[in-house]
Design a protein around this motif. Structure first.
Motif, mmCIF file in Angstrom:
data_model
loop_
_atom_site.group_PDB
_atom_site.id
_atom_site.type_symbol
_atom_site.label_atom_id
_atom_site.label_comp_id
_atom_site.label_asym_id
_atom_site.label_seq_id
_atom_site.Cartn_x
_atom_site.Cartn_y
_atom_site.Cartn_z
ATOM 1 N N TYR A 1 0.853 -1.197 0.000
ATOM 2 C CA TYR A 1 0.000 0.000 0.000
ATOM 3 C C TYR A 1 0.883 1.238 0.000
ATOM 4 N N PRO A 2 1.353 1.644 -1.169
ATOM 5 C CA PRO A 2 2.274 2.785 -1.228
ATOM 6 C C PRO A 2 1.606 4.087 -0.811
ATOM 7 N N LEU A 3 2.415 5.129 -0.723
ATOM 8 C CA LEU A 3 1.945 6.404 -0.169
ATOM 9 C C LEU A 3 0.697 6.947 -0.854
ATOM 10 N N GLU A 4 0.587 6.755 -2.156
ATOM 11 C CA GLU A 4 -0.587 7.273 -2.885
ATOM 12 C C GLU A 4 -1.859 6.559 -2.416
ATOM 13 N N ARG A 5 -1.746 5.246 -2.224
ATOM 14 C CA ARG A 5 -2.888 4.443 -1.774
ATOM 15 C C ARG A 5 -3.267 4.815 -0.333
ATOM 16 N N LEU A 6 -2.229 5.019 0.488
ATOM 17 C CA LEU A 6 -2.454 5.399 1.879
ATOM 18 C C LEU A 6 -3.136 6.768 1.953
ATOM 19 N N TYR A 7 -2.701 7.654 1.059
ATOM 20 C CA TYR A 7 -3.278 9.004 1.037
ATOM 21 C C TYR A 7 -4.775 8.949 0.750
ATOM 22 N N ALA A 8 -5.136 8.107 -0.203
ATOM 23 C CA ALA A 8 -6.555 7.981 -0.551
ATOM 24 C C ALA A 8 -7.354 7.474 0.654
ATOM 25 N N ALA A 9 -6.772 6.527 1.405
ATOM 26 C CA ALA A 9 -7.460 5.995 2.598
ATOM 27 C C ALA A 9 -7.606 7.085 3.661
ATOM 28 N N CYS A 10 -6.565 7.904 3.805
ATOM 29 C CA CYS A 10 -6.624 8.987 4.794
ATOM 30 C C CYS A 10 -7.683 10.023 4.402
ATOM 31 N N GLU A 11 -7.766 10.292 3.103
ATOM 32 C CA GLU A 11 -8.800 11.234 2.634
ATOM 33 C C GLU A 11 -10.191 10.703 2.972
ATOM 34 N N ARG A 12 -10.350 9.427 2.772
ATOM 35 C CA ARG A 12 -11.640 8.801 3.059
ATOM 36 C C ARG A 12 -11.940 8.885 4.565
ATOM 37 N N TRP A 13 -10.913 8.676 5.384
ATOM 38 C CA TRP A 13 -11.082 8.778 6.845
ATOM 39 C C TRP A 13 -11.591 10.170 7.216
ATOM 40 N N ARG B 1 15.068 17.563 2.984
ATOM 41 C CA ARG B 1 14.224 17.003 1.923
ATOM 42 C C ARG B 1 13.049 16.221 2.539
ATOM 43 N N ALA B 2 13.376 15.403 3.565
ATOM 44 C CA ALA B 2 12.326 14.614 4.234
ATOM 45 C C ALA B 2 11.291 15.542 4.869
ATOM 46 N N MET B 3 11.770 16.644 5.414
ATOM 47 C CA MET B 3 10.877 17.611 6.072
ATOM 48 C C MET B 3 9.875 18.197 5.072
ATOM 49 N N HIS B 4 10.383 18.553 3.882
ATOM 50 C CA HIS B 4 9.485 19.119 2.859
ATOM 51 C C HIS B 4 8.509 18.069 2.342
ATOM 52 N N GLU B 5 8.988 16.847 2.178
ATOM 53 C CA GLU B 5 8.091 15.776 1.714
ATOM 54 C C GLU B 5 6.967 15.541 2.730
ATOM 55 N N LEU B 6 7.346 15.537 3.995
ATOM 56 C CA LEU B 6 6.348 15.339 5.052
ATOM 57 C C LEU B 6 5.344 16.491 5.063
ATOM 58 N N ALA B 7 5.865 17.709 4.981
ATOM 59 C CA ALA B 7 4.979 18.876 5.014
ATOM 60 C C ALA B 7 3.979 18.832 3.853
ATOM 61 N N ASP B 8 4.470 18.448 2.672
ATOM 62 C CA ASP B 8 3.575 18.373 1.500
ATOM 63 C C ASP B 8 2.503 17.301 1.704
ATOM 64 N N TYR B 9 2.935 16.159 2.225
ATOM 65 C CA TYR B 9 2.012 15.039 2.398
ATOM 66 C C TYR B 9 0.951 15.371 3.454
ATOM 67 N N ALA B 10 1.406 16.001 4.544
ATOM 68 C CA ALA B 10 0.495 16.290 5.659
ATOM 69 C C ALA B 10 -0.465 17.440 5.343
ATOM 70 N N ALA B 11 -0.005 18.375 4.499
ATOM 71 C CA ALA B 11 -0.778 19.601 4.266
ATOM 72 C C ALA B 11 -2.177 19.305 3.740
ATOM 73 N N GLY B 12 -2.250 18.492 2.686
ATOM 74 C CA GLY B 12 -3.543 18.231 2.051
ATOM 75 C C GLY B 12 -4.508 17.521 2.987
ATOM 76 N N LEU B 13 -3.964 16.831 3.992
ATOM 77 C CA LEU B 13 -4.817 16.069 4.915
ATOM 78 C C LEU B 13 -5.007 16.814 6.237
ATOM 79 N N ARG B 14 -4.394 17.979 6.332
ATOM 80 C CA ARG B 14 -4.421 18.774 7.575
ATOM 81 C C ARG B 14 -4.084 17.903 8.792
ATOM 82 N N ALA B 15 -3.112 17.047 8.603
ATOM 83 C CA ALA B 15 -2.761 16.095 9.663
ATOM 84 C C ALA B 15 -1.844 16.734 10.703
ATOM 85 N N HIS B 16 -1.976 16.246 11.915
ATOM 86 C CA HIS B 16 -1.079 16.644 12.994
ATOM 87 C C HIS B 16 0.108 15.685 12.964
ATOM 88 N N VAL B 17 1.322 16.201 13.181
ATOM 89 C CA VAL B 17 2.490 15.320 13.148
ATOM 90 C C VAL B 17 3.064 15.142 14.555
#
Ligand code: SAH
Ligand code: SF4
Length: 346
Positions: free
Chosen positions: A227-239, A262-278
């Motif tokens: 379940y790569p990141l794209e698939r996980l993202y879709a599940a999180c959106e559904r949640w 680089r990891a920090m920016h990737e995380l920020a991008d991934y979390a932003a759309g889901l408004r997730a708390h880290v």
């Protein structure tokens, strides 16, 4: 005989047979409200108490019991009826008392940096075995009330789906615990997240992300290959869409692996759309993974960097490290670290 904590009120009343109706209520209250062991429910006559204690022996036998943080953290190793061992950690804070429960003996997910993953899978726990961990901790915490339950001990709760849902439902219905007080942490079993979203249960979901590019996450969390990141993202959106509840990401900071800019920016991008708390967790040492946790000055920088990128972030403190009770250190070893000694001797 199942655990008495697997019975609902009607089943308990039926089990008590000819006893007057209020007896079932007394037993129920003793078990769920007061968190008493069967033998200690003194509102019930001694004979009945004894009978029940014999019919429903505790699922948990204490194999080891250690404290740290001046007694504020306590870890129990429990032996189950078939000899499998699990761990439960109780953490007392000024404003809350939290128990961290195991959902499986071992774990099949094989995350490289996690002691449970390194030790492999033994078996799923039953509803009773998980609820009994909660109630054992509640009994120990008294007179303070056990306020929070987190599924962050051994095992992947969403790989033992039916049991996790059964436990959450009981804690909500019988202990009146709400979403703020019940957290399930998952490594990212995408279809199970979607199924869970539809259950309508009051719980907070934490996803163990650790990397926001597939190459690194494949290494750290083998389930990412399925379940790569794209698939996980879709599940999180559904949640989010289904529950409207805040989602959080766990991120164990590993020196040179996922603490770079680089990891920090990737995380920020991934979390932003889901408004997730880290939640940042400085990596805790485990015998089988010889990479270090991020040093504290870099943890601080990483946190500030994320904040500047608009991410809501907290640093989780590392309770219980000295007794191997911190995140990822649970391996139910009752003697002293044989693996670590081997590694040192090389
Ligand atoms: N299987 C579930 C829940 C148990 S692990 C999950 O993975 O989410 C609980 C948390 O501890 C997870 O966020 C996990 O990634 C983290 N963890 C595992 N090993 C760790 C380590 N060595 N140091 C810090 N956190 C760790
Ligand atoms: Fe299992 Fe979670 Fe450890 Fe991964 S981090 S091996 S899913 S317990």
């Amino acid at each position: 005989m199942p655990s008495i904590y697997e019975l609902d009120p009607a089943a308990l009343a039926a089990h008590l047979g000819d006893e007057p109706r209020y007896r079932a209520e007394q037993v129920w209250r003793g078990l769920w409200d007061e968190g008493l062991a069967l033998g200690d429910i003194t509102t019930v006559p001694t004979g009945l108490r004894r009978r029940l204690a014999e019919e429903f022996p505790s699922a948990l036998e204490v194999a080891n019991d250690v404290a740290s943080d001046l007694g504020a953290t306590r870890k129990w190793v429990f032996r189950l009826h078939d000899g499998a061992t699990i761990e439960t950690v109780l953490m007392s804070y000024a404003d809350r008392v939290t128990v961290c429960v195991s959902s499986q003996a071992g774990c099949a997910m094989g995350c490289t940096f996690c002691a449970t993953g390194q030790a492999g899978f033994t078996r799923h726990l039953s509803v009773g075995e998980v609820v009994e961990q909660v109630m054992f901790a509640a009994r120990y915490a008294a007179p303070r009330r056990l306020s929070n339950v987190v599924f962050m001990g051994m095992g992947e709760p969403l790989a033992n789906y039916r049991v996790t849902v059964g436990v959450v439902r009981r804690l909500h219905e019988y202990r009146a615990m709400s979403a703020r007080h019940l957290t399930v942490s998952t490594v990212g079993v995408a279809p199970a997240i979607e199924r869970l979203a539809d259950e309508g249960l009051p719980l907070t979901l934490a996803v163990s992300l650790h990397a926001a590019n597939n190459e690194t996450r494949d290494e750290l969390v083998p389930l990412n290959r399925r379940y790569p990141l794209e698939r996980l993202y879709a599940a999180c959106e559904r949640w989010l869409a289904t529950t409207s509840r805040r989602l959080s990401f766990e991120w164990a900071l590993i020196d040179g692996v996922n603490d770079t800019d680089r990891a920090m920016h990737e995380l920020a991008d991934y979390a932003a759309g889901l408004r997730a708390h880290v939640n940042l967790i400085p990596l805790n040492p485990t015998p089988g993974y010889l990479v270090r946790g991020t040093r504290s000055s870099r943890v601080h920088e990483f946190r500030l960097g994320l904040e500047e990128l608009g991410v809501n972030v907290t640093v989780r403190n590392t309770r219980g490290r000295s007794i191997d009770a911190a995140c990822g250190q649970l391996a139910a070893v009752t003697n002293a670290h044989p693996t670590r000694v081997t590694l040192r001797a090389r």
